[in-house]
Design a protein around this motif. Structure first.
Motif, mmCIF file in Angstrom:
data_model
loop_
_atom_site.group_PDB
_atom_site.id
_atom_site.type_symbol
_atom_site.label_atom_id
_atom_site.label_comp_id
_atom_site.label_asym_id
_atom_site.label_seq_id
_atom_site.Cartn_x
_atom_site.Cartn_y
_atom_site.Cartn_z
ATOM 1 N N UNK A 16 33.543 39.239 45.051
ATOM 2 C CA UNK A 16 32.591 39.920 45.567
ATOM 3 C C UNK A 16 32.574 41.433 44.874
ATOM 4 N N UNK A 17 31.521 42.060 44.669
ATOM 5 C CA UNK A 17 31.393 43.484 44.014
ATOM 6 C C UNK A 17 32.150 43.485 42.815
ATOM 7 N N UNK A 18 31.779 42.424 41.875
ATOM 8 C CA UNK A 18 32.501 42.535 40.397
ATOM 9 C C UNK A 18 31.414 43.024 39.820
ATOM 10 N N UNK A 21 32.556 45.299 33.019
ATOM 11 C CA UNK A 21 33.116 44.177 32.161
ATOM 12 C C UNK A 21 34.609 44.009 32.520
ATOM 13 N N UNK A 22 35.409 45.024 33.030
ATOM 14 C CA UNK A 22 36.802 45.002 33.203
ATOM 15 C C UNK A 22 36.865 44.020 34.539
ATOM 16 N N UNK A 23 36.016 43.677 35.388
ATOM 17 C CA UNK A 23 36.297 42.827 36.430
ATOM 18 C C UNK A 23 35.605 41.252 36.002
ATOM 19 N N UNK A 24 35.202 41.228 34.805
ATOM 20 C CA UNK A 24 34.447 39.650 34.675
ATOM 21 C C UNK A 24 35.594 38.724 34.325
ATOM 22 N N UNK A 28 35.980 35.029 36.079
ATOM 23 C CA UNK A 28 36.055 33.799 34.941
ATOM 24 C C UNK A 28 37.325 33.055 35.584
ATOM 25 N N UNK A 29 38.111 33.863 35.820
ATOM 26 C CA UNK A 29 39.536 33.231 36.240
ATOM 27 C C UNK A 29 39.440 32.154 37.418
ATOM 28 N N UNK A 30 38.755 33.045 38.537
ATOM 29 C CA UNK A 30 38.620 32.364 39.642
ATOM 30 C C UNK A 30 37.672 31.063 39.515
ATOM 31 N N UNK A 31 36.755 31.328 38.849
ATOM 32 C CA UNK A 31 35.679 30.088 38.613
ATOM 33 C C UNK A 31 36.345 28.929 37.987
ATOM 34 N N UNK A 32 37.242 29.243 37.096
ATOM 35 C CA UNK A 32 37.840 28.158 36.418
ATOM 36 C C UNK A 32 38.880 27.440 37.180
ATOM 37 N N UNK A 33 39.378 28.214 38.281
ATOM 38 C CA UNK A 33 40.313 27.524 39.107
ATOM 39 C C UNK A 33 39.556 26.974 40.390
ATOM 40 N N UNK A 49 24.776 44.974 37.134
ATOM 41 C CA UNK A 49 24.839 43.644 37.228
ATOM 42 C C UNK A 49 25.813 42.924 37.827
ATOM 43 N N UNK A 50 25.868 42.358 38.806
ATOM 44 C CA UNK A 50 26.931 41.646 39.608
ATOM 45 C C UNK A 50 27.244 40.331 39.126
ATOM 46 N N UNK A 51 28.602 39.875 38.848
ATOM 47 C CA UNK A 51 29.131 38.731 38.623
ATOM 48 C C UNK A 51 29.844 38.083 39.819
ATOM 49 N N UNK A 52 29.806 36.826 39.917
ATOM 50 C CA UNK A 52 30.354 36.061 40.981
ATOM 51 C C UNK A 52 30.875 34.574 40.368
ATOM 52 N N UNK A 53 31.914 34.325 41.203
ATOM 53 C CA UNK A 53 32.372 32.745 41.134
ATOM 54 C C UNK A 53 31.525 32.134 42.079
ATOM 55 N N UNK A 54 31.102 31.000 41.643
ATOM 56 C CA UNK A 54 29.993 30.483 42.801
ATOM 57 C C UNK A 54 30.457 28.818 43.020
#
Length: 95
Positions: A16-18, A21-24, A28-33, A49-54
Motif C-alpha cells: 500500500x502507498x507505494x 521509483x524507490x518503492x517499486x 515487485x519482490x512481493x509480487x514475485x513471492x 502513480x501508485x504501484x501495488x502487488x495484486x
C-alpha cells in the motif's frame, strides 16, 4: 508473463502507498513471492502513480475478492474484463 484480461484485481496491504521509483522493487519482490502481478493506478488527487502487488480472483468470485479487499484495507477492487471499479466500502480509509 502476459497481461491478464479478466479477473478481479485486489491489492495487498503490504504494498500500500507505494508511489515512488524507490518503492517499486519492494512491490515487485512481493509480487514475485505471491501471485506475480503488479498493478498500478494514477491518483488524480495527488498526481502520483501508485504501484501495488495484486491478487487476481476469478470473476465469479466477487464475494471472496471483496472479503480479501476488506482484510487488506482496500477501498475498491477492479474488474479487468470490463475496466470497472467496485467500491468495497465508501467509508473505508486506505492504510
Amino acid at each position: 508473463m502476459t497481461e491478464p484480461t479478466e479477473g478481479i484485481c485486489v491489492a495487498y496491504a503490504e504494498t500500500q502507498n507505494s508511489h515512488s521509483r524507490d518503492q517499486l522493487p519492494k512491490v515487485v519482490s512481493h509480487a514475485l513471492s505471491h501471485n506475480g502481478y503488479v498493478g498500478g493506478w494514477l491518483n488524480t488527487s495527488d498526481s502520483l502513480y501508485y504501484f501495488d502487488s495484486d491478487r487476481i480472483f476469478p470473476e465469479d468470485s466477487l464475494a471472496a475478492a471483496l472479503r480479501f479487499a476488506k482484510e487488506n484495507g482496500q477501498i475498491s477492487v477492479f474488474v479487468l474484463s470490463t475496466y470497472t471499479e467496485i467500491v468495497v466500502d465508501s467509508t473505508a480509509k486506505r492504510r
